[in-house]
Design an enzyme around this catalytic site. Structure first.
Site, short mmCIF file in Angstrom:
data_model
loop_
_atom_site.label_atom_id
_atom_site.label_comp_id
_atom_site.label_asym_id
_atom_site.label_seq_id
_atom_site.Cartn_x
_atom_site.Cartn_y
_atom_site.Cartn_z
N GLY A 209 33.40 9.41 2.70
CA GLY A 209 34.30 8.27 2.91
C GLY A 209 33.62 7.22 3.76
O GLY A 209 32.40 7.23 3.92
N ASN A 210 34.38 6.31 4.30
CA ASN A 210 33.82 5.32 5.23
C ASN A 210 34.89 4.89 6.22
O ASN A 210 36.03 5.33 6.13
CB ASN A 210 33.22 4.13 4.47
#
Ligand code: C5P
Length: 407
Positions: A209-210
């Site tokens: 993810g980020n």
């Protein structure tokens, strides 16, 4: 008369600057607005309701019930009636109550019931203004989509000199006029917005993810809706809850899901703003069971995801507008412009990781807007709500340009 037919609730609180609310009220009425004044009990210590009711031509609302006949003053009705709520002057106490829903007076209950935009003009002494508790409350109120008119610097009633003076009434009237002229420019338009991160699954418990919080994309969706547009917001996994009935949220997790939704919705829209931080790579394979810890290195092979903005750029018709974002670390302007060309965008919003206060997670952003003419417009560090308003204003002018070219 630039405010004819507009319904404004003017909230007045107990500050020395309350006398300026009379000039403000006159300014609004002169522009044609219908104004309902709500005063907190302490505001009445500074300026009488008689003055405000004479200037507005309506009884001032202040108590929950009429002392004479027990009639209930409905804050809900007022909140629904208003096209705009303006709180000027707003004291530190009122800001604190608004930020934490302490409903001990009619102004706060009206604020919580308001369906419209709220503009707040704080006024207080400089030390009160710069106290971290007060600044935190202002930030909370901004993050809820309220517009803050920053107080000016100058002589204060205390005899001190500094930031805390309520903005002058004529400038507040101009802000109100600006708000209404921007509003409803996108009536009957439909926009697609993407927001937040994507999660690319590795196994049942892990993903790539980020740090995207989705705040910028949700703020843009809100501003588009305020301008009258119908908005479909395709959102990756974020904490934010949408409360705007003009925004339909479609929740997705992966880049693939976001791509599918966007490609199917885009043709029905007048434009799209691609604000999501979409993963550029996704694991080639997904393990059905949790990958066990081993002594050897674990290699996860990744493949590129589809470029949603790029694909919409290929699908784009002449009338549609496509806005993308660029987060660059070097050669920012030229990289952003080539991204605009590559993805067939009309407008690109450049955020720089080199600017403090800009980017992921925070409530502020500093942007540069670049159009097809490659003539960058630089903006200051602002709240994400204000940045969203700048982006929507640029979208409106871009649409006007397109309309003129086609006419
Ligand atoms: O190429 P880059 O990822 O830097 O481009 C950023 C822009 O493209 C953003 O507007 C982002 O929302 C969009 N994007 C996308 N699909 C991807 C990657 C980025 O729509 N797979």
């Amino acid at each position: 008369m630039r405010l004819s037919g507009k319904h404004i609730v003017l909230g007045v609180t107990g500050s020395i600057a309350a006398y300026k609310a009379a000039y403000l009220l006159r300014g609004l009425v002169k522009e044609g607005a219908e104004v309902q004044v709500v005063m907190t009990p302490s505001a009445k210590e500074f300026i009488t309701p008689v003055t405000m009711s004479a200037l507005s031509g309506k009884p001032v609302a202040s108590e929950f019930f009429s002392a004479n006949d027990g009639t209930w003053h409905s804050h809900v009705d007022m909140g629904q009636w208003a096209d705009l709520m303006l709180i000027a002057p707003a004291t530190a106490a009122t800001l604190g109550k608004m930020a934490s829903a302490v409903c001990d007076n009619l102004l706060i209950t009206t604020y919580l019931s308001a369906k419209c935009k709220v503009i707040i003009a704080p006024a207080m002494d400089l030390d009160m203004f710069r106290h971290p508790a007060n600044l935190r409350n202002i930030e909370i109120l901004r993050s809820y989509g309220n517009l803050i008119i920053e107080p000016g610097e100058g002589a204060l009633a205390s005899g001190l000199h500094g930031k805390g003076r309520m903005e002058e009434p004529e400038n507040i009237v101009e802000e109100v006029v600006k708000f209404f002229s921007q509003k409803k420019k996108l009536l009957n338009k439909h926009f697609l917005v993407t927001a937040g991160p994507t999660y690319e699954k590795i196994d049942p418990v892990r993903f790539i993810g980020n740090y995207s919080s989705g705040k910028m994309g949700y703020a843009i969706a809100n501003e588009l809706a305020l301008a009258g547009a119908k908005v479909t917001l395709v959102s990756g996994p974020v904490e934010i809850k949408n409360t705007n009935p003009d925004i339909q949220v479609i929740r997705v997790e992966s880049a693939k899901q976001m791509h599918e939704k966007c490609v199917s919705i885009f043709p029905e829209t007048d434009g799209a703003v691609m604000c999501a931080a979409v993963a550029d790579f996704t694991p080639v394979s997904f393990s059905d069971s949790k990958i066990k810890r081993e002594k050897d290195d674990l290699v996860i092979q990744l493949k590129p995801t589809s470029d949603i903005a790029g694909d919409l750029g290929c699908l784009k018709s002449e009338n549609q507008i496509l806005v993308g974002f660029a987060l660059e670390t070097n050669d920012e302007l030229s990289n952003a412009y080539s991204k605009l060309q590559r993805k067939n965008l009309d407008l690109i919003v450049l955020n720089s990781l080199n600017d403090t206060g800009a980017g992921f997670g925070v409530d502020t952003n500093k942007i540069t807007l670049i159009g097809k003419d490659n003539n960058p417009a630089f903006f200051e560090l602002k709240s994400k709500t204000e940045v969203a308003a700048d982006i929507v204003a640029a979208i409106v002018s871009e649409m006007e340009k397109k309309r003129k070219i086609q006419a």
